[in-house]
Scaffold this motif. Structure first.
Motif, PDB file in Angstrom:
ATOM      1  N   GLY A 126       0.828  -1.172  -0.087  1.00 34.38           N
ATOM      2  CA  GLY A 126      -0.099  -0.161   0.651  1.00 34.38           C
ATOM      3  C   GLY A 126       0.696   0.869  -0.262  1.00 34.38           C
ATOM      4  N   LEU A 127       0.225   1.847   0.002  1.00 33.68           N
ATOM      5  CA  LEU A 127       0.933   3.627  -0.441  1.00 33.68           C
ATOM      6  C   LEU A 127       1.996   4.009   0.942  1.00 33.68           C
ATOM      7  N   ILE A 128       1.516   3.925   1.224  1.00 36.97           N
ATOM      8  CA  ILE A 128       2.169   4.618   2.244  1.00 36.97           C
ATOM      9  C   ILE A 128       4.086   4.073   2.661  1.00 36.97           C
ATOM     10  N   ALA A 179      -4.354   4.099   7.932  1.00 42.03           N
ATOM     11  CA  ALA A 179      -4.283   5.401   8.421  1.00 42.03           C
ATOM     12  C   ALA A 179      -5.125   6.901   8.868  1.00 42.03           C
ATOM     13  N   GLY A 180      -6.344   6.198   7.798  1.00 41.57           N
ATOM     14  CA  GLY A 180      -7.825   7.096   7.828  1.00 41.57           C
ATOM     15  C   GLY A 180      -8.455   6.907   8.633  1.00 41.57           C
ATOM     16  N   HIS A 181      -8.041   6.072   9.901  1.00 40.15           N
ATOM     17  CA  HIS A 181      -9.318   5.818  10.584  1.00 40.15           C
ATOM     18  C   HIS A 181      -8.870   6.016  11.940  1.00 40.15           C
ATOM     19  N   ALA A 208      -4.871  20.009  19.924  1.00 39.20           N
ATOM     20  CA  ALA A 208      -4.913  18.642  20.196  1.00 39.20           C
ATOM     21  C   ALA A 208      -3.750  17.977  19.646  1.00 39.20           C
ATOM     22  N   LEU A 209      -3.101  18.154  17.998  1.00 41.75           N
ATOM     23  CA  LEU A 209      -2.906  17.643  17.530  1.00 41.75           C
ATOM     24  C   LEU A 209      -1.027  17.986  18.023  1.00 41.75           C
ATOM     25  N   ARG A 210      -1.048  18.934  18.148  1.00 42.14           N
ATOM     26  CA  ARG A 210       0.502  19.736  18.513  1.00 42.14           C
ATOM     27  C   ARG A 210       0.801  18.701  19.887  1.00 42.14           C
ATOM     28  N   GLY A 267       6.398  10.215  15.235  1.00 39.00           N
ATOM     29  CA  GLY A 267       7.917  10.169  14.660  1.00 39.00           C
ATOM     30  C   GLY A 267       7.199   9.384  13.567  1.00 39.00           C
ATOM     31  N   GLN A 268       8.538  10.003  12.849  1.00 40.16           N
ATOM     32  CA  GLN A 268       8.779   9.391  11.445  1.00 40.16           C
ATOM     33  C   GLN A 268      10.031   8.978  10.744  1.00 40.16           C
ATOM     34  N   PRO A 269      10.605   7.692  10.775  1.00 41.56           N
ATOM     35  CA  PRO A 269      11.990   7.238  10.007  1.00 41.56           C
ATOM     36  C   PRO A 269      12.216   7.552   9.097  1.00 41.56           C
ATOM     37  N   ARG A 270      13.848   7.854   8.599  1.00 45.97           N
ATOM     38  CA  ARG A 270      13.570   8.197   7.725  1.00 45.97           C
ATOM     39  C   ARG A 270      15.136   7.586   7.410  1.00 45.97           C
ATOM     40  N   GLU A 271      16.306   6.950   5.658  1.00 42.97           N
ATOM     41  CA  GLU A 271      17.285   6.391   5.967  1.00 42.97           C
ATOM     42  C   GLU A 271      18.498   7.293   5.111  1.00 42.97           C
ATOM     43  N   SER A 312      11.236  13.508  14.973  1.00 35.75           N
ATOM     44  CA  SER A 312      10.167  13.821  15.949  1.00 35.75           C
ATOM     45  C   SER A 312       8.976  14.544  16.518  1.00 35.75           C
ATOM     46  N   GLN A 313       7.712  14.074  15.230  1.00 35.09           N
ATOM     47  CA  GLN A 313       6.642  15.538  15.842  1.00 35.09           C
ATOM     48  C   GLN A 313       6.189  15.846  17.744  1.00 35.09           C
ATOM     49  N   TYR A 314       6.388  14.905  18.480  1.00 32.03           N
ATOM     50  CA  TYR A 314       5.883  14.599  19.378  1.00 32.03           C
ATOM     51  C   TYR A 314       7.094  15.976  20.136  1.00 32.03           C
ATOM     52  N   PHE A 356       1.095  16.219   9.518  1.00 30.29           N
ATOM     53  CA  PHE A 356       0.970  15.492   8.307  1.00 30.29           C
ATOM     54  C   PHE A 356       1.954  15.442   8.122  1.00 30.29           C
ATOM     55  N   GLY A 357       2.915  15.519   8.802  1.00 32.24           N
ATOM     56  CA  GLY A 357       4.340  15.184   7.955  1.00 32.24           C
ATOM     57  C   GLY A 357       4.905  16.236   7.048  1.00 32.24           C
ATOM     58  N   GLY A 358       6.151  16.446   5.687  1.00 28.56           N
ATOM     59  CA  GLY A 358       6.384  17.187   5.059  1.00 28.56           C
ATOM     60  C   GLY A 358       6.815  16.134   3.599  1.00 28.56           C
ATOM     61  N   ILE A 368      -1.790  11.765   2.701  1.00 30.24           N
ATOM     62  CA  ILE A 368      -2.578  12.269   1.239  1.00 30.24           C
ATOM     63  C   ILE A 368      -3.995  12.555   2.179  1.00 30.24           C
ATOM     64  N   GLY A 369      -4.249  12.487   3.404  1.00 33.61           N
ATOM     65  CA  GLY A 369      -5.493  12.999   4.485  1.00 33.61           C
ATOM     66  C   GLY A 369      -5.910  13.968   4.858  1.00 33.61           C
ATOM     67  N   ASN A 370      -4.613  14.172   4.984  1.00 32.91           N
ATOM     68  CA  ASN A 370      -4.547  16.371   6.075  1.00 32.91           C
ATOM     69  C   ASN A 370      -5.926  16.687   5.701  1.00 32.91           C
ATOM     70  N   ASN A 371      -6.736  17.184   4.365  1.00 31.19           N
ATOM     71  CA  ASN A 371      -7.575  17.788   4.641  1.00 31.19           C
ATOM     72  C   ASN A 371      -8.711  17.202   4.746  1.00 31.19           C
ATOM     73  N   PHE A 372      -9.102  15.792   4.815  1.00 31.22           N
ATOM     74  CA  PHE A 372     -10.691  14.793   4.479  1.00 31.22           C
ATOM     75  C   PHE A 372     -10.208  14.832   6.342  1.00 31.22           C
ATOM     76  N   ALA A 373      -9.285  14.795   6.918  1.00 33.72           N
ATOM     77  CA  ALA A 373      -9.456  14.019   8.227  1.00 33.72           C
ATOM     78  C   ALA A 373     -10.006  16.087   8.752  1.00 33.72           C
ATOM     79  N   LEU A 374      -8.330  16.818   8.001  1.00 36.37           N
ATOM     80  CA  LEU A 374      -9.162  18.173   9.264  1.00 36.37           C
ATOM     81  C   LEU A 374     -10.829  18.453   9.169  1.00 36.37           C
TER      82      LEU A 374
HETATM   83  C1  HEM Z   1      -5.294  13.424  12.623  1.00 30.58           C
HETATM   84  C2  HEM Z   1      -5.761  12.559  11.662  1.00 30.58           C
HETATM   85  C3  HEM Z   1      -3.923  12.079  10.824  1.00 30.58           C
HETATM   86  C4  HEM Z   1      -2.744  11.981  11.024  1.00 30.58           C
HETATM   87  C5  HEM Z   1      -1.932  13.185  12.307  1.00 30.58           C
HETATM   88  C6  HEM Z   1      -1.931  11.935   9.688  1.00 30.58           C
HETATM   89  C7  HEM Z   1      -0.306  11.693   9.725  1.00 30.58           C
HETATM   90  C8  HEM Z   1       0.465  11.546   8.850  1.00 30.58           C
HETATM   91  C9  HEM Z   1       2.114  11.410   8.263  1.00 30.58           C
HETATM   92  C10 HEM Z   1       2.542  12.128   9.715  1.00 30.58           C
HETATM   93  C11 HEM Z   1       2.167  10.418   7.277  1.00 30.58           C
HETATM   94  C12 HEM Z   1       3.680  10.777   7.142  1.00 30.58           C
HETATM   95  C13 HEM Z   1       4.275   9.647   7.529  1.00 30.58           C
HETATM   96  C14 HEM Z   1       5.633   9.804   6.385  1.00 30.58           C
HETATM   97  O1  HEM Z   1       6.240  10.459   6.117  1.00 30.58           O
HETATM   98  O2  HEM Z   1       6.230   8.496   6.857  1.00 30.58           O
HETATM   99  C15 HEM Z   1       0.874  10.725   6.304  1.00 30.58           C
HETATM  100  C16 HEM Z   1       0.565   9.599   5.709  1.00 30.58           C
HETATM  101  C17 HEM Z   1      -0.311   8.714   5.035  1.00 30.58           C
HETATM  102  N1  HEM Z   1      -1.556   9.403   5.804  1.00 30.58           N
HETATM  103 FE1  HEM Z   1      -1.971  10.318   6.720  1.00 30.58          FE
HETATM  104  N2  HEM Z   1      -2.766  10.835   8.676  1.00 30.58           N
HETATM  105  C18 HEM Z   1      -4.065  11.423   9.328  1.00 30.58           C
HETATM  106  C19 HEM Z   1      -5.198  11.301   8.472  1.00 30.58           C
HETATM  107  C20 HEM Z   1      -5.141  10.599   7.670  1.00 30.58           C
HETATM  108  C21 HEM Z   1      -6.216   9.831   6.187  1.00 30.58           C
HETATM  109  C22 HEM Z   1      -7.835  10.660   6.957  1.00 30.58           C
HETATM  110  C23 HEM Z   1      -5.645   9.418   5.454  1.00 30.58           C
HETATM  111  C24 HEM Z   1      -6.842   8.775   4.261  1.00 30.58           C
HETATM  112  C25 HEM Z   1      -8.011   8.727   4.192  1.00 30.58           C
HETATM  113  C26 HEM Z   1      -4.818   9.341   5.696  1.00 30.58           C
HETATM  114  C27 HEM Z   1      -3.850   8.752   4.959  1.00 30.58           C
HETATM  115  C28 HEM Z   1      -2.165   8.882   4.724  1.00 30.58           C
HETATM  116  C29 HEM Z   1      -2.012   7.393   3.817  1.00 30.58           C
HETATM  117  C30 HEM Z   1      -2.317   6.494   2.747  1.00 30.58           C
HETATM  118  C31 HEM Z   1      -0.265   7.788   3.122  1.00 30.58           C
HETATM  119  C32 HEM Z   1       1.138   7.737   2.906  1.00 30.58           C
HETATM  120  C33 HEM Z   1       1.188   9.118   1.964  1.00 30.58           C
HETATM  121  C34 HEM Z   1       2.086   8.524   0.641  1.00 30.58           C
HETATM  122  O3  HEM Z   1       3.569   7.746   1.706  1.00 30.58           O
HETATM  123  O4  HEM Z   1       2.230   8.775  -0.136  1.00 30.58           O
HETATM  124  N3  HEM Z   1      -4.201  10.342   6.766  1.00 30.58           N
HETATM  125  N4  HEM Z   1      -0.320  10.588   7.736  1.00 30.58           N
END
Ligand code: HEM
Length: 455
Positions: free
Chosen positions: A91-93, A265-267, A321-323, A330-334, A355-357, A395-397, A403-409
């Motif tokens: 999957g995408l992640i 990721a989305g729920h 709350a997200l802060r 946190g997220q790992p990179r190599e 680390s976001q935290y 939501f990373g950078g 991909i779901g940041n606007n959906f989540a907010l």
């Molecule tokens: C408050 C809610 C959310 C937070 C804090 C969050 C946070 C994150 C972060 C930090 C990443 C980047 C990870 C990385 O770079 O290693 C990520 C990736 C991702 N998120 Fe979210 N997320 C949230 C909600 C959602 C929702 C609602 C969806 C889908 C409906 C979603 C789907 C994904 C997917 C598919 C990725 C992988 C994107 C890629 O690698 O191209 N997330 N999320």
């Protein structure tokens, strides 16, 4: 051109190997990292075992370097990808390179603003149904708000992304997901776990949990194959998507991997955000009254999508709350090549835990960082004026940003506004709630609250 990394030094850090000196503490990474941050600062070197070292980074400029400016020098580590793949396949992640880009391009349009707007009614309706159940309870009844939010966000993800009503499966799915993520997280952080093929109790439990999740996902796909037709949702888009050169469609295995990734990721992330939000708001009368006053001032009887831009305080509460409790903490990179950041040498292959935290509680960036204070985002104090971009990045950078940041907010804003309209949430007393960093940062148990009908 090759970079000259000869002059650079190594970051400070504890002496000795953590797997020996801090074996117990490694089980609670969040507290360990916090202690290391306090002792050695926002750029530290950690040695786990001979030959296993990693850096812990909470410095905004370094985070920007890794995630954005020089993101081509870094990738998600194999250990992370392969372990998470036990649950989400390709999957995408966890995807990389050309294949990641192809899938990301394919899925991105489903998350554009206009598409998301069309999902608001569904989010509103699911929240309304939950509130209807709450109204049937006696005034002041106690509920576990973490479980309530988990069920609601899974229902919303099922309906909005895949057009399926998952309400009756929400509890089993939530429990199986927690079990599976616990296993994956243990595998990621502990080099001494048994291989997957050994029928240990832990491995068998994981397989069972995964099976439960896959069953739900298979049902989603089968139902849609039977009913057919383009519903305009993400599932339709994924099923219709064809590879430009080969004309091939995604096969069922690929489709299943993307569906489970989005459900995972989305729920869970949105559910954790809301559980923390009510943990913070449930004992803060001032903030709760402001939330309720805002909704009263701007929303007529039933909330609509058009009301959301007017609910700016609600949004600040979600941001805060997200802060304090970023679900992705946190997220790992190599490093895929030698690099240098702020004079520190980053050898090829070095893992960096960004680390976001820690960054989002860093005293250089935030005044009274541990205080829950939604208005801080409006403040114009010295720290706020100079605050670097990557002091706040739930939501990373860079290209791998959520991909779901606007959906989540949007989802969180709808749920919080509708709850504020009807209920006052009061945190039940005598609870000890700690953050559980098993993958998503969520409360380590139930968050009991009293539901009081709003006046
Ligand atoms: C408050 C809610 C959310 C937070 C804090 C969050 C946070 C994150 C972060 C930090 C990443 C980047 C990870 C990385 O770079 O290693 C990520 C990736 C991702 N998120 Fe979210 N997320 C949230 C909600 C959602 C929702 C609602 C969806 C889908 C409906 C979603 C789907 C994904 C997917 C598919 C990725 C992988 C994107 C890629 O690698 O191209 N997330 N999320």
């Amino acid at each position: 051109m090759a970079r000259d990394t000869t002059a650079s030094k190594l970051p400070p850090g504890p002496t000795g190997y953590l797997f020996f000196s801090e074996h117990e503490a490694l089980r609670d990474q969040l507290s360990l990292y916090q202690r290391i941050f306090e002792s050695y600062g926002d750029f530290a070197k950690l040695d786990g075992l001979p030959g296993i070292s990693w850096y812990l980074v909470a410095r905004a400029s370094a985070i920007e370097h890794i995630l954005v400016t020089h993101q081509n020098r870094y990738r998600k580590p194999d250990n992370f990808n392969k372990t998470l793949a036990l649950l989400v396949g390709s999957g995408l992640i966890v995807n990389e390179g050309e294949s990641w880009l192809k899938q990301r391009r394919l899925m991105q349009p489903a998350f554009h603003r206009e598409r998301l707007s069309a999902l608001a009614d569904c989010m509103i309706e699911s929240t309304r149904q939950m509130l209807e159940q709450w109204h049937k309870l006696e005034d002041g009844s106690e509920v576990d708000i973490a479980a309530e939010m988990s069920n609601l966000t899974l229902t919303i993800a099922g309906k909005t992304l895949f057009g399926l009503d998952l309400r009756d499966k929400a509890e089993l799915f939530g429990a199986s997901l927690r079990q599976a993520l616990g296993h994956v997280s243990e595998k990621m952080n502990n080099p001494f776990t048994y291989p997957e093929w050994l029928p240990t109790k832990e491995n068998r439990n994981f397989k069972k949990a995964r099976h439960n999740l896959i069953q739900v996902v298979n049902e989603i796909i089968e139902t849609r194959r039977k009913t057919g037709g383009d519903r305009g949702d993400l599932l339709s888009m994924l099923m219709a998507a064809q590879d430009e050169s080969s004309g091939e469609k995604m096969n069922d295995a690929q489709l299943r991997d993307e569906v489970i990734t989005l459900l995972v990721a989305g729920h869970d992330t949105v559910a954790a955000t809301l559980a923390w939000l009510y943990y913070l708001v449930g004992c803060n009368t001032r903030v709760q009254e402001k939330l309720q006053a805002e909704v009263k001032a701007h929303v007529n009887e039933a909330l609509t999508l058009e009301d959301l831009p007017k609910l700016s305080y609600t949004r600040l509460v979600i941001d805060e709350a997200l802060r304090l409790y970023p679900p992705a903490w946190g997220q790992p990179r190599e490093a895929i090549e030698d690099d240098e950041i702020d004079g520190y040498f980053i050898p090829k292959g070095r893992i960096i835990a960004v680390s976001q935290y820690l960054a989002q509680r860093h005293p250089d960036y935030w005044k009274e960082p541990l205080k829950f204070h939604p208005e801080r985002f409006l403040a114009e104090d010295e720290l706020a004026k100079d605050r670097p971009k990557f002091a706040y990045f739930p939501f990373g950078g860079g290209s791998r940003m959520c991909i779901g940041n606007n959906f989540a907010l949007m989802e969180a804003q709808i749920i919080v506004a509708m709850i504020s309209q009807s209920f006052t949430i009061e945190l039940a007393s005598n609870q000890t709630i700690k953050p559980d960093p098993t993958f998503t940062l969520r409360p380590d148990g139930p968050v009991l609250v009293k539901l009081k009908k709003a006046k």
